[in-house]
Design a protein around this motif. Structure first.
Motif: not given
Length: 419
Positions: A180, A196-197, A218
């Motif tokens: 992450d 965030s991914a 995402y």
């Protein structure tokens, strides 16, 4: 932290309010797929802690608790205290999720975090080709995330998780690994942005013959702090490969040691509360409505060490005209960067500042108060609230707990017998 902007930030503030307003009026975006059952890792994507569910799960721009590293690993670098957290979620059909989280913020070195989540299902019936019962089995999913985060500047940070997953179904088991990434920043005082991914490159788990990979996810959102830090409103958009895009929103308001929350979580209303004890413990409760019924979440957080500001009066009750004419405020602090200045404020029951002490650098070990106001006149009997504020050279503010001290010149009450 009081939300304030200058003229050059008016446009940014207007856009922010429009985004939050749009999220409030459109609970679920067009294009979201309702059929999420069976998506690998769906349970983890829909997990929220007891506090987070009260905020509608909109934590990507808040991320101020250890378990929040699962949604945005950059958040732990913004923490001030070391935090240990445990939580439990009671779902349906005897299914539960239990978690253990820890975070240790740092000043110049990277901050570290750890999360362990375990999902245990209820009993499922096992059958053969003729639909004859062969007993029961259950499913277990475990996820462990190791977090590292680094502050790029006092207003921006990045973070990453190394995520390990294990799944057990009947007699089959499998392991997988993924990553992450997250970023968090402060746009203007009182307004944070986070993105965030999640599930980059996995985890991919093979139970029998087919590989199952957690859906890439995402997240992006904004969090606004108002009323001197006592209120937070957060909004977030989440997109997953398969299920599509959904919106989350929630708000939190603190009244002394009690927080109340309400949010919109997975197509339903959610709510919750927290209570902070003076020994560093915090109890969290959250609930979310669901078509199968209400589910409940509980959490306990312990804060210790790290970066802080604290003050304590000794004695807590004194009499300027008695044997204890003064009280001593014991001061202590630890800042991420070198301390710039400090201030101890004393307020009456109406909230007015009646006396303050301030200085440059770190606060002294103690200050003495004789029960007089700024004008040098004695103050009336009653309880007064005090709090220590410390600011470091990079602009970060540390604020201690608000405590009470009492002036009592009346002496003991009672009657004297006469013979």
């Amino acid at each position: 932290m009081i939300y304030s902007i200058n003229r050059k930030n008016n446009k940014l503030a207007l856009i922010t309010f429009l985004v939050i307003g749009l999220t409030l009026t459109i609970p679920r975006l067009v294009g979201a797929d309702e059929a999420t059952n069976g998506v690998p890792g769906d349970w983890l994507s829909r997990y929220s802690s007891a506090r987070a569910v009260g905020l509608g799960g909109a934590m990507v721009a808040v991320a101020d608790e250890p378990s929040a590293a699962l949604w945005n690993p950059a958040g732990i670098s913004w923490l001030k205290r070391n935090e240990l957290q445990v939580g439990s979620v009671q779902l349906f059909d005897d299914t539960s999720i239990n978690g253990l989280s820890f975070a240790k913020p740092s000043s110049r070195m990277p901050s570290f975090g750890f999360n362990l989540l375990y999902l245990k299902s209820g009993e499922f019936e096992r059958t053969n080709e003729l639909n004859e019962s062969l007993g029961t089995f259950n499913e277990g999913d475990l996820v462990m995330a190791l977090t590292i985060a680094q502050a790029l500047t006092p207003k921006w940070s990045v973070g990453a998780n190394l995520k390990l997953a294990r799944q057990n179904v009947e007699d089959f088991s499998g392991n997988g690994m993924g990553f992450d990434l997250g970023i968090m920043g402060q746009l203007v005082p009182g307004l944070r942005i986070g993105a965030s991914a999640l599930n980059i490159g996995g985890p991919t788990i093979k139970l029998r013959e087919k590989d199952e990979t957690y859906a890439a996810e995402y997240r992006g959102g904004l969090a606004m702090t108002l009323l001197d830090g006592r209120s937070v409103t957060s909004t977030e958009l989440v997109h997953r490969d398969g299920p599509g895009t959904e919106a989350k929103v929630g708000t939190e308001f603190w009244i002394q040691s009690l927080a109340l929350r309400v949010g919109y979580f997975i197509d339903n209303v959610s709510a919750g509360f927290s209570y902070r004890f003076r020994n560093g413990l915090q109890f969290d409760y959250g609930m979310a409505d669901h078509e199968l019924g209400m589910n409940h979440r509980f959490g306990l957080t312990y804060r210790f060490g790290g970066f802080y500001a604290d003050s304590k009066a000794n004695p807590e009750i004194f009499s300027p005209t008695g044997q204890n004419p003064v009280t001593k405020f014991l001061l202590a602090s630890q800042t991420k960067a070198d301390a710039k200045d400090w201030k101890l404020t004393i307020r009456d029951k109406s909230g007015e500042v009646v006396r303050s002490y301030a200085g440059q650098g770190s606060p002294p070990a103690h200050v003495i108060w004789d029960g007089k106001g700024e004008t040098g006149m004695p103050l009336p009997d009653g309880k007064y609230r005090y709090r220590l504020h410390v600011t470091d050279l990079e602009g970060r503010a540390m604020e201690g707990l608000e405590r009470t001290v009492e002036i009592n010149t009346g002496g003991p009450q009672g009657s004297v017998g006469v013979q």
